[in-house]
Design an enzyme around this catalytic site. Structure first.
Site, PDB file in Angstrom:
ATOM      1  N   ASP A   9      53.504  75.762  26.236  1.00  0.00           N
ATOM      2  CA  ASP A   9      52.296  75.212  26.828  1.00  0.00           C
ATOM      3  C   ASP A   9      51.426  74.702  25.679  1.00  0.00           C
ATOM      4  O   ASP A   9      51.584  75.136  24.535  1.00  0.00           O
ATOM      5  CB  ASP A   9      51.578  76.317  27.611  1.00  0.00           C
ATOM      6  CG  ASP A   9      50.221  75.887  28.115  1.00  0.00           C
ATOM      7  OD1 ASP A   9      50.142  74.830  28.773  1.00  0.00           O
ATOM      8  OD2 ASP A   9      49.246  76.600  27.844  1.00  0.00           O
ATOM      9  N   ASP A  11      47.455  73.838  25.797  1.00  0.00           N
ATOM     10  CA  ASP A  11      46.099  74.398  25.748  1.00  0.00           C
ATOM     11  C   ASP A  11      46.130  75.901  25.986  1.00  0.00           C
ATOM     12  O   ASP A  11      46.595  76.368  27.018  1.00  0.00           O
ATOM     13  CB  ASP A  11      45.204  73.722  26.789  1.00  0.00           C
ATOM     14  CG  ASP A  11      45.158  72.206  26.614  1.00  0.00           C
ATOM     15  OD1 ASP A  11      45.259  71.737  25.463  1.00  0.00           O
ATOM     16  OD2 ASP A  11      45.027  71.498  27.627  1.00  0.00           O
ATOM     17  N   TYR A  20      38.782  70.422  29.633  1.00  0.00           N
ATOM     18  CA  TYR A  20      39.321  69.064  29.579  1.00  0.00           C
ATOM     19  C   TYR A  20      38.982  68.496  28.205  1.00  0.00           C
ATOM     20  O   TYR A  20      37.852  68.084  27.964  1.00  0.00           O
ATOM     21  CB  TYR A  20      38.753  68.192  30.699  1.00  0.00           C
ATOM     22  CG  TYR A  20      39.246  68.613  32.056  1.00  0.00           C
ATOM     23  CD1 TYR A  20      40.522  68.276  32.490  1.00  0.00           C
ATOM     24  CD2 TYR A  20      38.439  69.364  32.897  1.00  0.00           C
ATOM     25  CE1 TYR A  20      40.981  68.680  33.728  1.00  0.00           C
ATOM     26  CE2 TYR A  20      38.892  69.769  34.150  1.00  0.00           C
ATOM     27  CZ  TYR A  20      40.160  69.427  34.551  1.00  0.00           C
ATOM     28  OH  TYR A  20      40.617  69.825  35.777  1.00  0.00           O
ATOM     29  N   CYS A  87      52.254  66.031  32.559  1.00  0.00           N
ATOM     30  CA  CYS A  87      52.047  65.595  33.934  1.00  0.00           C
ATOM     31  C   CYS A  87      50.630  65.045  34.036  1.00  0.00           C
ATOM     32  O   CYS A  87      49.674  65.764  33.764  1.00  0.00           O
ATOM     33  CB  CYS A  87      52.216  66.761  34.902  1.00  0.00           C
ATOM     34  SG  CYS A  87      51.669  66.370  36.584  1.00  0.00           S
ATOM     35  N   HIS A  89      49.154  64.046  36.841  1.00  0.00           N
ATOM     36  CA  HIS A  89      48.748  64.068  38.249  1.00  0.00           C
ATOM     37  C   HIS A  89      47.781  65.200  38.594  1.00  0.00           C
ATOM     38  O   HIS A  89      47.688  66.191  37.885  1.00  0.00           O
ATOM     39  CB  HIS A  89      49.993  64.181  39.138  1.00  0.00           C
ATOM     40  CG  HIS A  89      50.991  63.117  38.869  1.00  0.00           C
ATOM     41  ND1 HIS A  89      52.196  63.375  38.256  1.00  0.00           N
ATOM     42  CD2 HIS A  89      50.945  61.780  39.087  1.00  0.00           C
ATOM     43  CE1 HIS A  89      52.872  62.237  38.123  1.00  0.00           C
ATOM     44  NE2 HIS A  89      52.134  61.257  38.622  1.00  0.00           N
ATOM     45  N   ARG A  98      54.456  68.508  37.799  1.00  0.00           N
ATOM     46  CA  ARG A  98      53.361  69.437  37.480  1.00  0.00           C
ATOM     47  C   ARG A  98      53.870  70.870  37.448  1.00  0.00           C
ATOM     48  O   ARG A  98      54.486  71.362  38.392  1.00  0.00           O
ATOM     49  CB  ARG A  98      52.235  69.300  38.504  1.00  0.00           C
ATOM     50  CG  ARG A  98      51.025  70.133  38.143  1.00  0.00           C
ATOM     51  CD  ARG A  98      49.832  69.809  39.030  1.00  0.00           C
ATOM     52  NE  ARG A  98      48.728  70.663  38.691  1.00  0.00           N
ATOM     53  CZ  ARG A  98      47.898  70.467  37.664  1.00  0.00           C
ATOM     54  NH1 ARG A  98      48.046  69.413  36.895  1.00  0.00           N
ATOM     55  NH2 ARG A  98      46.930  71.315  37.404  1.00  0.00           N
ATOM     56  N   ASP A 124      50.222  80.744  28.215  1.00  0.00           N
ATOM     57  CA  ASP A 124      49.129  81.688  28.433  1.00  0.00           C
ATOM     58  C   ASP A 124      48.691  81.784  29.891  1.00  0.00           C
ATOM     59  O   ASP A 124      47.766  82.517  30.200  1.00  0.00           O
ATOM     60  CB  ASP A 124      47.920  81.312  27.569  1.00  0.00           C
ATOM     61  CG  ASP A 124      47.238  80.037  28.047  1.00  0.00           C
ATOM     62  OD1 ASP A 124      47.957  79.045  28.292  1.00  0.00           O
ATOM     63  OD2 ASP A 124      45.998  80.026  28.169  1.00  0.00           O
TER      64      ASP A 124
END
Length: 177
Positions: A9, A11, A20, A87, A89, A98, A124
């Site tokens: 992953d 973030d 964001y 992704c 979306h 997603r 995480d």
């Protein structure tokens, strides 16, 4: 020849989760990320980032911003990351790419001829763990980012403090084989 991989992953796992991410100046590698990636690379694991980036669909940033962000991250990581898959979306779009759905990981497996057994999905959030389970790849939770929220309820096979501890554990396993 088949390859092994760590599917990471972004973030909260390799960089600080800034919500964001909207500015390049907010990109912060988590402690020991680079050391972890160096160890994965030394073990000849493909290093692949799988990330949901719904901020694109929300209009918070462009796909070009995400691509440039990934270039910056990889440069800071000595270009050890083999690929980034994202992704763009919204969750309600119900797309196949997603997380925790597996289209992105399936594409990476095809692109790099990756063997699932011996590979790992590391993140995480529980969606990362569910991605691993859905893809039939060993899932590992790290307690960086939001990991502590899921510690008591996770379906992860293993839980580690951070990515470097995961890398050391895998290194010890590989060394014993």
């Amino acid at each position: 020849m088949e390859n092994l991989a760590v599917f990471l992953d972004r973030d909260g796992t390799i960089i600080k989760d800034a919500g964001y991410l909207k500015r390049f100046s907010d990109i912060r590698l988590l402690p020991y990320t680079k050391k972890a990636l160096e160890l994965f690379a030394r073990m000849h694991y493909k290093i692949i980032i799988i990330t949901n980036q719904s901020g694109i669909a929300r209009g918070y940033f462009s796909e070009e911003f995400v691509r440039k962000t990934h270039e910056i991250i990889n440069k800071r990581c000595s270009n050890l990351i083999d690929a980034f898959y994202y992704c763009p979306h919204l969750p309600e779009d119900n797309c196949a790419c997603r997380k925790p759905k597996t289209a992105l990981i399936d594409q990476a497996i095809a692109d790099f001829n990756i063997k699932k057994e011996g590979s790992y999905v590391i993140g995480d959030k529980e969606t990362d763990i569910e991605l691993g389970l859905n893809a039939d790849i060993e899932p590992i939770l790290v307690l960086t980012g939001e990991g502590k929220k899921y510690k008591s309820t996770t379906k992860a096979s293993y839980i580690f403090k951070n990515l470097y501890e995961v890398a050391l554990w895998i290194y010890q396993k590989v060394s014993m084989e």
